[in-house]
Write an enzyme that holds these catalytic residues in place. Structure first.
Site, short mmCIF file in Angstrom:
data_model
loop_
_atom_site.label_atom_id
_atom_site.label_comp_id
_atom_site.label_asym_id
_atom_site.label_seq_id
_atom_site.Cartn_x
_atom_site.Cartn_y
_atom_site.Cartn_z
CG HIS A 9 -2.03 0.88 1.19
ND1 HIS A 9 -2.12 2.12 1.29
CD2 HIS A 9 -3.22 0.46 0.59
CE1 HIS A 9 -3.52 2.72 1.04
NE2 HIS A 9 -4.06 1.72 0.70
CG ASP A 58 -8.33 -4.51 -3.29
OD1 ASP A 58 -7.22 -3.70 -3.38
OD2 ASP A 58 -9.44 -4.58 -3.65
C1 SDX Z 1 -6.06 -0.06 -3.17
O1 SDX Z 1 -4.60 4.32 -1.97
C2 SDX Z 1 -5.52 3.57 -1.45
O2 SDX Z 1 -6.15 4.00 -0.45
C3 SDX Z 1 -5.90 2.46 -2.33
C4 SDX Z 1 -7.02 1.70 -1.66
C5 SDX Z 1 -8.28 2.40 -1.29
O3 SDX Z 1 -9.18 1.88 -0.41
O4 SDX Z 1 -8.64 3.41 -2.19
O5 SDX Z 1 -6.53 1.04 -0.37
C6 SDX Z 1 -7.22 0.42 -2.49
O6 SDX Z 1 -5.93 0.24 -4.38
C7 SDX Z 1 -5.25 -1.15 -2.44
C8 SDX Z 1 -4.01 -1.52 -3.30
C9 SDX Z 1 -4.65 -2.66 -4.04
N1 SDX Z 1 -3.55 -3.07 -5.06
C10 SDX Z 1 -2.68 -4.21 -4.91
O7 SDX Z 1 -2.90 -5.15 -4.19
C11 SDX Z 1 -1.57 -4.39 -6.21
C12 SDX Z 1 -0.41 -4.95 -5.56
N2 SDX Z 1 0.35 -3.85 -4.90
C13 SDX Z 1 1.39 -3.01 -5.32
O8 SDX Z 1 1.14 -2.91 -6.84
C14 SDX Z 1 1.67 -1.89 -4.57
O9 SDX Z 1 1.76 -2.18 -3.21
C15 SDX Z 1 0.76 -0.67 -4.66
C16 SDX Z 1 0.36 -0.28 -5.94
C17 SDX Z 1 -0.38 -0.91 -3.92
C18 SDX Z 1 1.38 0.33 -4.00
O10 SDX Z 1 2.81 0.72 -4.55
P1 SDX Z 1 3.80 1.96 -4.26
O11 SDX Z 1 3.47 2.65 -3.05
O12 SDX Z 1 3.73 2.57 -5.49
O13 SDX Z 1 5.12 0.93 -3.76
P2 SDX Z 1 5.91 0.35 -4.98
O14 SDX Z 1 5.43 -0.45 -6.17
O15 SDX Z 1 6.86 1.35 -5.59
O16 SDX Z 1 6.89 -0.70 -4.17
C19 SDX Z 1 7.81 -0.61 -3.24
C20 SDX Z 1 8.60 -1.79 -3.18
C21 SDX Z 1 8.96 -2.31 -4.55
O17 SDX Z 1 10.24 -2.95 -4.45
P3 SDX Z 1 11.45 -2.40 -4.86
O18 SDX Z 1 11.28 -1.99 -6.28
O19 SDX Z 1 11.80 -0.87 -4.05
O20 SDX Z 1 12.75 -3.55 -4.87
O21 SDX Z 1 7.73 -2.70 -2.64
C22 SDX Z 1 7.65 -4.07 -3.43
C23 SDX Z 1 7.91 -3.48 -4.91
O22 SDX Z 1 8.33 -4.36 -5.90
N3 SDX Z 1 6.21 -4.38 -3.41
C24 SDX Z 1 5.78 -5.43 -3.74
C25 SDX Z 1 4.34 -5.28 -3.61
N4 SDX Z 1 3.75 -4.17 -3.33
C26 SDX Z 1 4.92 -3.33 -3.14
N5 SDX Z 1 6.31 -6.71 -4.12
C27 SDX Z 1 5.64 -7.73 -3.93
N6 SDX Z 1 4.29 -7.62 -3.95
C28 SDX Z 1 3.39 -6.51 -3.69
N7 SDX Z 1 2.16 -6.44 -3.54
#
Ligand code: SDX
Length: 376
Positions: free
Chosen positions: A259, A313
């Site tokens: 998140h 989710d």
């Molecule tokens: C919702 O914003 C809100 O409030 C949203 C929400 C709402 O109520 O409206 O809460 C609803 O959208 C929840 C999120 C649902 N999405 C997912 O579950 C998709 C999977 N999650 C990721 O794509 C990610 O965690 C995000 C998009 C939710 C947040 O991403 P960020 O803040 O842009 O973080 P990032 O992608 O830059 O990740 C930082 C690091 C990365 O590693 P490095 O490149 O630094 O080595 O953490 C890792 C990422 O690879 N990482 C994950 C991960 N989420 C982050 N690695 C594996 N699996 C994951 N799910």
């Protein structure tokens, strides 16, 4: 390289009186009330009233608000025919985006952005959205449409229209808890989208249509569909660890985790985990829940220290599945709930508006000649 907040990470772009989120402590409050309190004691109707009025309603106010919400569940003349002309194989999220937009053509004053008018439109859109999705699902299944019953509340009515029979109290309450926990969440991407659009003094239909488009994305509300596909893809509980570690190894995102704001447990995931566990036992889906809790354990051990935990989710997928919803209806459920938050933010933006217009740092060339086409 310009120094700027990519993805507006950490940037405060608005004030709100609806959701308070503490990402470090894993706190979510709606107008100061902890989400766990509302999930265990509240109704969806009073949650909507709370978000739109910054206080809980008294008994008479709630009765009037609910009556008004339930009085507008019918679709305007012509809308049903428009819905039944859509391709049956259309994804329900595209149907939602299209039909919420189409509602503007049945509004004699769609562009009116007086606060009272917008609040009235928001109520009608929120009331009709469940009817749209239930009608479409029955149509694509070749089943007769089931009209809404004005004496049923939001949760009972939707499940009744979808299944043709009134739900059990347990199923209706489970669905209502999903609606409450998904109703609002600060300046998430889809809410920000709605505020950006309405800040041009456009109309609520355009703002909500844009928000639905944003929510469909797998990094946002579309993740719940991805969680279910993952649960189906993992053969057994014993296969969870190698499957998840393999994804992490390949730098693939595990849907339902992580998140932008929460770096502690998402309090909504905890509420939905309880619900998923109960429903899984009640509906013979224990293995689904066991896979989910195993995934959570493996992820906690592998990336918990980096603040990557289950989000809203993750357990909503199992919950929706146990309620009997088809996979492609999961994200539309998020729409039904978030229409409340989006509308509240549209009202907040209109009450104290400033056009959103950030800047971009130009990183291209300068002083380039116009090369005639013969020389290109
Ligand atoms: C919702 O914003 C809100 O409030 C949203 C929400 C709402 O109520 O409206 O809460 C609803 O959208 C929840 C999120 C649902 N999405 C997912 O579950 C998709 C999977 N999650 C990721 O794509 C990610 O965690 C995000 C998009 C939710 C947040 O991403 P960020 O803040 O842009 O973080 P990032 O992608 O830059 O990740 C930082 C690091 C990365 O590693 P490095 O490149 O630094 O080595 O953490 C890792 C990422 O690879 N990482 C994950 C991960 N989420 C982050 N690695 C594996 N699996 C994951 N799910």
């Amino acid at each position: 390289m310009t120094d700027y907040a990519k993805g507006l990470e950490g940037v405060i772009a608005a004030e709100t009186r609806m959701s308070y989120i503490d990402g470090q402590k894993g706190i979510l409050e709606y107008v100061g009330i902890p989400i766990g309190e509302l999930a265990s004691k509240g109704t969806f109707e009073e949650t909507v009233f709370l978000l739109w009025n910054q206080r809980l309603p008294n008994r008479d106010e709630l009765a009037e608000f609910a009556r008004n919400m339930h009085a507008h569940t019918g679709l305007p003349a012509g809308m049903t025919n428009r819905l039944l002309a859509l391709p049956m194989q259309a994804h329900p999220m595209h149907v939602m985006r299209t039909m919420i937009s189409a509602l503007s053509m049945h509004d004699e004053d769609p562009n009116n952005i007086e606060l009272d008018a917008v609040r009235d439109k928001a109520m009608k859109i929120l009331s009709r959205a469940p009817t749209i999705i239930a009608y479409f699902d029955r149509y694509r299944r070749g089943l007769p449409l089931i009209d809404p019953k004005p004496d049923l509340d939001f949760a009972h009515n939707f499940l009744y229209m979808l299944n043709g029979a009134e739900p059990t109290e347990a199923m209706a309450r489970a669905f209502e808890i999903c609606m409450i926990t998904h109703a609002d969440h600060g300046l998430n991407n889809s809410t920000f989208t709605a505020r950006v659009i309405i800040s041009t003094l456009s109309d609520i239909y355009s703002a909500l249509t844009g928000a639905i488009g944003s929510l469909r994305g797998p990094l946002h509300g579309g993740a719940n569909e991805g969680v279910m596909r993952m649960l189906w893809e993992i053969p057994t509980v014993d296969d969870v660890e190698p499957y998840i570690l393999g994804k992490l190894e390949r730098k693939e995102k595990v849907m339902g985790f992580g998140h932008r704001v929460y770096k502690a447990h998402d309090p909504r995931a905890a509420e939905l985990k309880k619900l998923a566990g109960q429903l899984a036992r009640d509906t013979g889906n224990e293995e689904l829940y066991e896979k989910s809790t195993r995934i959570e354990q493996v992820m906690e051990r592998a990336v918990g220290s980096r603040g990557i935990y289950a989000n809203v989710d993750f357990y909503s997928a199992t919950t929706y599945h146990c309620i009997g919803l088809k996979l492609d209806l999961f994200t539309p459920m998020f729409v039904l709930a978030r229409l409340a938050g989006w509308s509240g933010h549209i009202l907040e933006q209109l009450a104290d508006n400033r056009l959103f217009r950030p800047k971009a740092a130009y990183v291209g060339p300068h002083d380039q000649p116009y090369t005639p086409i013969e020389q290109r």
